[in-house]
Structures are given as structure tokens and as C-alpha cells.
Design a protein around this motif. Structure first.
Motif, PDB file in Angstrom:
ATOM      1  N   THR A  53      -7.023   6.554  11.238  1.00 42.13           N
ATOM      2  CA  THR A  53      -6.328   5.395  10.691  1.00 42.13           C
ATOM      3  C   THR A  53      -6.161   4.087  11.209  1.00 42.13           C
ATOM      4  OG1 THR A  53      -4.571   6.858   9.496  1.00 42.13           O
ATOM      5  CG2 THR A  53      -3.779   4.792   9.642  1.00 42.13           C
TER       6      THR A  53
ATOM      7  N   GLU B  64      -9.747  -1.643  11.961  1.00 45.42           N
ATOM      8  CA  GLU B  64     -10.244  -2.568  13.076  1.00 45.42           C
ATOM      9  C   GLU B  64     -11.400  -2.972  11.936  1.00 45.42           C
ATOM     10  OE1 GLU B  64      -8.822  -2.952  15.287  1.00 45.42           O
ATOM     11  OE2 GLU B  64      -7.959  -1.022  16.217  1.00 45.42           O
TER      12      GLU B  64
ATOM     13  N   SER C 176     -10.226  -5.455   9.050  1.00 50.20           N
ATOM     14  CA  SER C 176      -9.780  -6.641   9.451  1.00 50.20           C
ATOM     15  C   SER C 176     -10.888  -7.786   9.162  1.00 50.20           C
ATOM     16  CB  SER C 176      -8.946  -6.959  10.705  1.00 50.20           C
ATOM     17  OG  SER C 176      -9.726  -6.719  11.767  1.00 50.20           O
TER      18      SER C 176
ATOM     19  N   GLY D 259      -2.137  -0.273   3.317  1.00 48.39           N
ATOM     20  CA  GLY D 259      -2.051  -1.459   2.269  1.00 48.39           C
ATOM     21  C   GLY D 259      -2.398  -2.946   2.809  1.00 48.39           C
TER      22      GLY D 259
ATOM     23  N   PHE E 283      -1.503 -13.265   9.334  1.00 44.47           N
ATOM     24  CA  PHE E 283      -1.995 -12.016   9.864  1.00 44.47           C
ATOM     25  C   PHE E 283      -2.279 -11.597  11.267  1.00 44.47           C
ATOM     26  CE2 PHE E 283      -5.621  -8.959  10.665  1.00 44.47           C
ATOM     27  CZ  PHE E 283      -5.398  -7.960   9.949  1.00 44.47           C
TER      28      PHE E 283
ATOM     29  N   LEU F  42       0.152   5.036  20.997  1.00 47.43           N
ATOM     30  CA  LEU F  42      -0.749   5.890  21.228  1.00 47.43           C
ATOM     31  C   LEU F  42      -1.415   5.882  22.568  1.00 47.43           C
ATOM     32  CD1 LEU F  42      -3.025   5.105  17.942  1.00 47.43           C
ATOM     33  CD2 LEU F  42      -1.714   7.228  18.533  1.00 47.43           C
TER      34      LEU F  42
ATOM     35  N   ASP G  74       5.338  -2.555   6.149  1.00 41.40           N
ATOM     36  CA  ASP G  74       5.082  -1.097   5.568  1.00 41.40           C
ATOM     37  C   ASP G  74       4.085  -0.337   6.309  1.00 41.40           C
ATOM     38  OD1 ASP G  74       6.598  -1.027   3.268  1.00 41.40           O
ATOM     39  OD2 ASP G  74       5.002  -2.335   1.926  1.00 41.40           O
ATOM     40  N   LEU G  75       3.374  -0.928   7.360  1.00 46.64           N
ATOM     41  CA  LEU G  75       2.624  -0.275   8.363  1.00 46.64           C
ATOM     42  C   LEU G  75       3.098   0.507   9.266  1.00 46.64           C
ATOM     43  CD1 LEU G  75       0.270  -3.249   9.142  1.00 46.64           C
ATOM     44  CD2 LEU G  75      -0.260  -1.545   7.477  1.00 46.64           C
TER      45      LEU G  75
ATOM     46  N   GLY H 121       4.969   3.146   8.207  1.00 45.69           N
ATOM     47  CA  GLY H 121       5.462   4.424   7.468  1.00 45.69           C
ATOM     48  C   GLY H 121       6.776   4.442   7.224  1.00 45.69           C
TER      49      GLY H 121
ATOM     50  N   ASN I 190       9.302   6.464  13.101  1.00 45.49           N
ATOM     51  CA  ASN I 190       8.838   5.128  12.891  1.00 45.49           C
ATOM     52  C   ASN I 190       9.777   3.836  12.578  1.00 45.49           C
ATOM     53  OD1 ASN I 190       6.446   6.542  12.133  1.00 45.49           O
ATOM     54  ND2 ASN I 190       6.858   6.981  10.181  1.00 45.49           N
TER      55      ASN I 190
ATOM     56  N   ILE J 207       6.518   0.961   0.868  1.00 43.33           N
ATOM     57  CA  ILE J 207       6.548   2.291   1.656  1.00 43.33           C
ATOM     58  C   ILE J 207       8.124   2.667   2.108  1.00 43.33           C
ATOM     59  CG2 ILE J 207       5.596   3.537   3.791  1.00 43.33           C
ATOM     60  CD1 ILE J 207       3.279   3.136   1.822  1.00 43.33           C
TER      61      ILE J 207
END
Ligand code: BYC
Length: 476
Positions: free
Chosen positions: A117, A122, A125, A193, A208, A223, A299-300, A302, A360, A402
Motif C-alpha cells: 500500500t 509513490e 503520485s 482513493g 496535494f 512505519l 480517508d487515507l 482508514g 487510525n 471510508i
């Protein structure tokens, strides 16, 4: 500090030369990446000289070298931050145990899902920004676009390395798929999305970079806490590059606000039509773009309540940004987090979710606070110029696709409304067809060194201490 070996076909600081199988696999992937870059990247500019930074080390000081490069010759490579000696797991059920240098078999598919994901965003974009170079507002901005594009390409390399090095045949297949899905493709779209939304103008591009790249910051920081040490080290170094992408978003939007205020002063009016007649972006129009990109980027994170999030936290796979310094309870086995959900009667109610399931939402909350910072700054500019207008982030319940608020009609403040009212009011809240056509009409390319398009103010300073009128991209 480890150094980066640039004599290799694939620059790296992971001693690739001593793992011939992996080296061969990645050298096999490399031409496929270059084909993808030629087809989907900013290829109309393949032969121009661009003033770009390239990583030469992985420590915070002096990690980058600046120089003129043709983009297809950019040295995409594999760079991991240096290991932290005796690092231990910082959260979840295995808190305090040594971090892992290999992926534990039982967590393999969860890790793979997250890495794929992350990797998918990457190249997405780069695809979204494919044609923006043709309408750049200045050479300075054109260079920043290309810098971001090559670094997103490098971030793809970062995830592809992890897939190849630690996930065997599955990883190699996934690395192939990262080049096969495409932003907005009807049959094979990108996973998340926002990465399928077109970016056809520079106002969208700056939004963006401000909103969506900031999701990147939060996800990479989460991460970077991972117990799987190679992933954590990869993400730590990616964050060094990511900061510039958000800087481009924040300063880009700030420069638009500054220019609009100048035009309002010159015209002696804050009437949107008067601003548009002078070829600038009126503030209500900017607000509608912010509404669109902010709500999409929310929404990114989750769903508010997610068993995936609970499992990845419990298993030490994905933590919270700055886990060690921002939180005291790193296990979160018994705590709860209050979330807002629809009450089923057209209103909002509070619900307590187990903390692990709400991770999230914890991230989304922190993200929203981070997004507020730029708005405060721009609103200060507006206030100082003597205008009453205030830019606002819409509610996190607005226009969600979402989670608990997916497809629940609300107004900008997150108050549930009926669908007919939403349909009637939405065109005033999001960029309309005529807004987009107007913004498109502003997108005339300006390529004389130091000159700016009429809708954006110059930056305060140039790149790497060079003047703003430096020829950052040599087009001829
Ligand atoms: N659109 O339990 P759920 C960046 C999927 S940006 C479509 O609610 P979970 C960058 C989800 O994948 C950072 N689908 O959420 C920025 C799952 O599908 P599967 C990118 C969505 O799993 C600018 C299902 O819904 N990195 O780097 O806890 C330029 C149920 O999921 C969306 C990451 O995202 C959506 N918006 O967490 C360049 C980090 N949202 O698997 C780069 C890696 C959710 O059941 N990803 N879904 O088929 C993650 O950590 C998690 O996958 C998510 C969602 C945060 C995305």
C-alpha cells in the motif's frame, strides 16, 4: 555512518554487491522502472537539465548533493537510515524484545499488505502529476515538481527493495504489480482513493503536497516505529526527503494567498469576480480546493475502528508517530478512545472504542492538528491585510468515503443533513466545473528565470541558497 556506493548500477548503502541474487533481481526490475518512468513520469522533460538534490549519505547533516541532472539519469537508489544499536520493540504485545531483522512468518501477509500500500502511493503520485510541467508558474516551481517526482520514484525503490529482499517470490510479484497499476486506471487503479484523483492544475498540486504528502509523513512515521527494523530504517530516511514535499505544499498555498491579498488591495475589493478579473485565485475558490483535498486525504487513514489497525499495533508492525516521546502507554491493551459515529437518527454520538482498534483515528486526529498549522499562518496573513475572511478545515465527518461517516451526508461542520440538501449545497463547497475551468485558464506556463505567474507570489528564497531567478531548469 554508512556511505552510499555510487559506483554500483543501483546506488545503495545496503551492501548489495555482496548479495548477488538480490542484486540481479533488482537489476532486472530497474529497466522496468525506467520504462515506467519514461511512459508515466514527466517524460516530455526527459532531455532538460534540472537542478536536483540527490542523497549522498543518510545522516541528517549534509545528506544531499545539489547539481544539474537530466531526470532519466537521476541515480535512484536504496538508502536505509543507520541502524540504532540494541533497538528494542517500542509498542504492542512484544514491547521491549529485540527488533526483528527478518519478517516473522506469522506476520508476513500483514507486513506485505502495508508495504505494498505504501509503495503503491509513490508511483501513483508521479502519474497524477505527469503533465503539470507544461503549465508551471515558474522555473523554481518546475524544479520543485521534478524534485518531488524523482524522490517519489526513489520512495518506490525503497519499498521495492524491502519486497525483493524480504518477501521472496511474492515480493517480486508485488514489485511488478506496483508498475502495472496506474492512477485513475479503470481496470487497474491505484489502491487508495486519493491517488486516483487527477491533479491537472497547480492549485491541486499544492493542495496535494500540503494534505496528501502530510498523510505520507504520518504513515511513514508510524512505519518508522515498526519492529521490522529494515522497514523502520527505510521509512526513517524517506521522511528526510518527505519534508521538502510538504514545504512545497505549504509555501505554494501561502504564496497564492499572498498574491491574492496583493490583488485584493490593488483592486480595492475582496469580490471574487474582481480578484478573478486580475487573474488571481479568490479565497472562496481556494477554500473549495482545501475542502476537496483535505476530505479526500482524511480517508487515507482508514476506518475509525479497524481490526487491521488493532492487529498491526498489537503485533508490533505499525506504531504511532513518535511512539516513544508522544505516548506513555505503549501497550494500549485496556485503554479506550472516544470516537464520533452516526447515531442512526440523523445525529452524532460518542462511542468508546478499544484503543488498539482506534489507532487510525488517533493518527487522523494528530494529522488534523498538523494540518491546522498552515491555515493559522495563512489566516494571519489575511487578517494582517485587513480582511475578515477565514480559511477553515471542514469537519472530519464531511464528504467521507471510508469509515463510519462514509456516504453520510453532512455539512462542512459535520452536521448530518439530508441528501437533497447535500446535493443542493455541495457545489458551493467543492470546486465546481466553472471553478476548475477558471483555474485551468490561469495555468499558463512561465519559464523566464525569476518570473512568476500572476496568480502566485515569488518564494521568499531560492533553493540551496541560490537566488530565486536562478535558471533551475534549463529548457533549451
Ligand atoms: N481508499 O481497516 P481499514 C504517501 C482500505 S501517503 C481505498 O479501514 P486499515 C504519499 C484498506 O486498504 C501514505 N481503500 O484500514 C503521499 C483495507 O483494504 P484491504 C501511504 C482504503 O487497513 C503523497 C480496507 O479499506 N501509506 O506516502 O487499518 C505522495 C479496510 O481498511 C482507504 C500508507 O497508507 C482509502 N482511502 O488502514 C506520495 C501506509 N483506506 O486491505 C506518497 C500503509 C482504507 O482490506 N497503509 N482502505 O483490501 C496502511 O497503513 C493502511 O493500509 C491504511 C488503512 C492506513 C491505508
Amino acid at each position: 555512518m554508512s556511505t552510499i556506493d555510487y559506483s554500483e548500477k543501483i546506488p545503495n548503502n545496503v551492501d548489495l554487491a555482496n548479495d548477488k541474487t538480490l542484486q540481479r533481481a533488482l537489476e532486472h526490475w530497474q529497466p522496468r522502472f525506467l520504462d515506467w518512468w519514461r511512459e508515466m513520469g514527466p517524460n516530455d522533460f526527459a532531455s532538460v537539465d534540472v537542478y536536483l538534490r540527490t542523497a549522498v549519505g543518510v545522516d541528517a547533516q549534509g545528506w544531499a548533493h545539489y547539481g544539474t541532472v537530466k531526470m532519466p539519469d537521476y541515480r535512484w537508489g536504496i538508502f536505509l537510515a543507520d541502524p540504532i544499536a540494541d533497538r528494542t520493540i517500542g509498542f504492542g504485545d512484544s514491547l521491549g524484545q529485540p527488533v526483528w531483522q527478518q519478517v516473522p512468518g506469522e506476520f508476513r501477509s500483514q507486513f506485505r499488505r502495508l508495504i505494498v500500500t505504501q509503495g503503491d502511493t509513490e508511483p501513483a503520485s508521479v502519474e497524477q502529476q505527469h503533465r503539470l510541467g507544461h503549465t508551471c508558474p515558474s522555473l523554481y516551481d518546475l524544479r520543485n515538481l521534478f524534485q518531488i517526482n524523482v524522490e517519489e520514484g526513489r520512495h518506490l525503490w525503497a519499498m521495492v527493495y524491502i519486497l525483493h529482499a524480504y518477501f521472496g517470490r511474492d515480493g517480486r510479484e508485488e514489485a511488478g504489480e506496483l508498475l502495472a497499476r496506474h492512477s485513475g486506471d479503470v481496470d487497474k487503479p491505484r489502491i487508495l482513493g486519493t491517488f486516483n484523483e487527477p491533479i491537472e492544475d497547480w492549485l491541486s498540486f499544492f493542495c496535494f503536497c500540503y494534505f496528501t504528502d502530510r498523510d505520507g509523513k504520518f504513515q511513514l512515521k508510524s512505519l518508522a516505529e515498526s519492529s521490522f527494523d529494515p522497514l523502520a530504517r527505510t521509512c526513517r530516511f524517506m521522511l528526510t526527503e518527505e519534508a521538502h514535499h510538504m514545504f512545497v505544499g505549504e509555501t505554494g498555498l501561502g504564496r497564492i494567498v499572498r498574491r491574492t491579498l496583493e490583488v485584493m488591495k490593488e483592486a480595492g475589493s475582496d469580490d471574487p469576480e474582481a480578484v478573478r478579473r486580475q487573474g488571481a485565485v479568490d479565497l472562496p475558490l481556494l477554500q473549495r480546493y482545501l475542502n476537496f483535498w483535505f476530505s479526500s486525504s482524511l480517508d487515507l487513514f482508514g476506518s475509525e475502528v479497524s481490526s487491521n489497525a488493532a492487529t498491526t499495533f498489537a503485533n508490533g508492525i505499525k506504531g504511532r508517530p513518535d511512539e516513544m516521546t508522544q505516548y506513555q502507554d505503549h501497550v494500549c491493551a485496556d485503554s479506550t478512545f472516544e470516537i464520533e459515529v452516526p447515531d442512526g437518527k440523523g445525529g452524532v454520538m460518542k462511542d468508546a472504542s478499544p484503543m488498539r482498534n482506534a489507532m487510525n483515528e488517533v493518527l487522523r486526529d494528530a494529522y488534523i492538528r498538523d494540518c491546522e498549522i498552515g491555515l493559522k499562518r495563512w489566516n494571519m496573513q489575511i487578517k494582517r491585510a485587513g480582511y475578515k475572511f477565514e480559511l477553515k478545515l471542514p469537519s472530519s465527518r464531511f464528504r467521507r468515503a471510508i469509515g463510519a461517516w462514509a456516504n453520510v451526508p453532512t455539512d462542512l461542520d459535520g452536521r448530518p443533513i439530508d441528501r437533497e440538501e447535500l446535493d443542493r449545497l455541495m457545489p458551493g463547497w467543492l470546486p465546481s466545473a466553472s471553478d476548475k475551468a477558471f483555474v485551468r485558464s490561469l495555468m499558463q506556463r512561465v519559464v523566464e528565470p525569476g518570473k512568476m505567474a500572476a496568480w502566485i507570489a515569488p518564494p521568499d528564497r531560492g533553493i540551496n541558497n541560490l537566488p530565486v531567478d536562478y535558471e533551475y531548469v534549463r529548457l533549451s
